[in-house]
Design a protein around this motif. Structure first.
Motif, PDB file in Angstrom:
ATOM      1  N   GLY A 184       0.815  -1.204   0.000  1.00 53.56           N
ATOM      2  CA  GLY A 184       0.000   0.000   0.000  1.00 53.56           C
ATOM      3  C   GLY A 184       0.846   1.249   0.000  1.00 53.56           C
ATOM      4  N   TYR A 192       2.857  -1.885  -6.030  1.00 59.05           N
ATOM      5  CA  TYR A 192       1.412  -2.003  -6.181  1.00 59.05           C
ATOM      6  C   TYR A 192       1.046  -3.217  -7.032  1.00 59.05           C
ATOM      7  CZ  TYR A 192       1.649   2.741  -4.401  1.00 59.05           C
ATOM      8  OH  TYR A 192       1.910   3.844  -3.626  1.00 59.05           O
ATOM      9  N   LEU A 210      -7.717  -5.529   5.431  1.00 64.30           N
ATOM     10  CA  LEU A 210      -6.789  -5.544   4.311  1.00 64.30           C
ATOM     11  C   LEU A 210      -6.334  -6.951   3.929  1.00 64.30           C
ATOM     12  CD1 LEU A 210      -4.467  -2.581   5.412  1.00 64.30           C
ATOM     13  CD2 LEU A 210      -6.432  -2.482   3.861  1.00 64.30           C
ATOM     14  N   PRO A 256      -6.839   0.892  -3.928  1.00 63.78           N
ATOM     15  CA  PRO A 256      -6.361  -0.091  -2.954  1.00 63.78           C
ATOM     16  C   PRO A 256      -6.885  -1.475  -3.285  1.00 63.78           C
ATOM     17  CG  PRO A 256      -8.152   1.222  -2.015  1.00 63.78           C
ATOM     18  CD  PRO A 256      -7.800   1.846  -3.327  1.00 63.78           C
TER      19      PRO A 256
END
Length: 261
Positions: A184, A192, A210, A256
């Motif tokens: 992140g 990423y 997450l 995300p």
């Protein structure tokens, strides 16, 4: 006139054949050889019996361990129950796995539950175990609620469980449950779209949201024991992972990579 024949003089008698028998030494040697043959036969029989028992135990452990692993994987693969609902719950750790899972015979999820799988380490004569608690969901998605103060449904999944070890030369215990997320923006060198290889520890509420990968590692043994011989091959290490992601990960820093996305 009668002639008298001379009386024959008796001579030595001939020895009778086959009356000598066995000497004491020959009898003792025969007994020793017979005992050796009998002991060899019993040793081979015992070896064969133990080998068959060892193989039977290993097959049983493999079947039981893989059945439990498959059950956990199926439940984890059914943990994306609704948009905005994180599948992994806070409080999960290396010995406790908390997650939501759904089941049903229709296209929609008709039976949503909170599961808590607990690994108990071996202690003394007690073997390690995996147990599961379940609570039914209340409310509707995404606002599911779970009354954990209520009596849960309990199930003993597997006994004879212990932590797996890394390979030599410095073996270390492997966590039974491990959790991973994607890189992140807060990481020093974010990559990423790639999973961060550093496992998360005990999960907070924010960290649990997450988690996109769960790894399960444990070793199953017959009644929690290991053989001392025959290659020490009774324990059976098992491992598997579940990816909690429906679409490929994004390499964009503005998107995300959350679970179930």
């Amino acid at each position: 006139m009668v002639t008298q024949l001379p009386t024959p003089t008796p001579g030595p008698r001939p020895a009778l054949s086959g009356t000598a028998g066995y000497t004491l030494v020959e009898v003792l040697v025969s007994m020793v050889l017979t005992m050796i043959v009998v002991l060899t036969a019993f040793t081979f029989l015992e070896f064969t019996t133990r080998d068959v028992a060892r193989t039977t135990e290993r097959v049983h452990v493999q079947q039981a361990g893989r059945t439990v692993m498959e059950r956990l994987m199926l439940e984890l693969h059914s943990s994306c129950v609704a948009p905005g609902v994180a599948p992994i719950r806070s409080g999960s750790s290396a010995t406790t796995l908390r997650y939501i899972s759904a089941s049903g015979t229709t296209a929609s999820s008709t039976n949503v539950e909170l599961h808590e799988v607990i690994f108990t380490e071996p202690a003394g004569k007690a073997t390690g175990s995996l147990t599961e608690k379940s609570w039914p969901a209340g409310g509707t998605a995404p606002g599911y609620t779970f009354n954990e103060s209520a009596t849960p449904t309990k199930a003993l999944l597997l006994t004879g469980v212990k932590q797996s070890q890394t390979e030599e030369p410095t073996p270390k215990p492997i966590p039974v449950f491990s959790y991973y997320r994607y890189y992140g923006t807060k990481d020093l060198e974010p990559l990423y779209g790639i999973l961060n290889p550093a496992a998360l520890a005990t999960l907070t509420t924010e960290e649990s949201k997450l988690v996109v990968k769960v790894a399960i590692n444990f070793t199953a043994t017959p009644e929690g024991t290991e053989t001392k011989g025959f290659g020490n091959d009774r324990p059976l290490p098992l491992e598997d992972t579940a990816i909690l992601r429906l679409t490929p990960a994004s390499e964009s820093s503005t998107l995300p990579n959350l679970p179930c996305a």
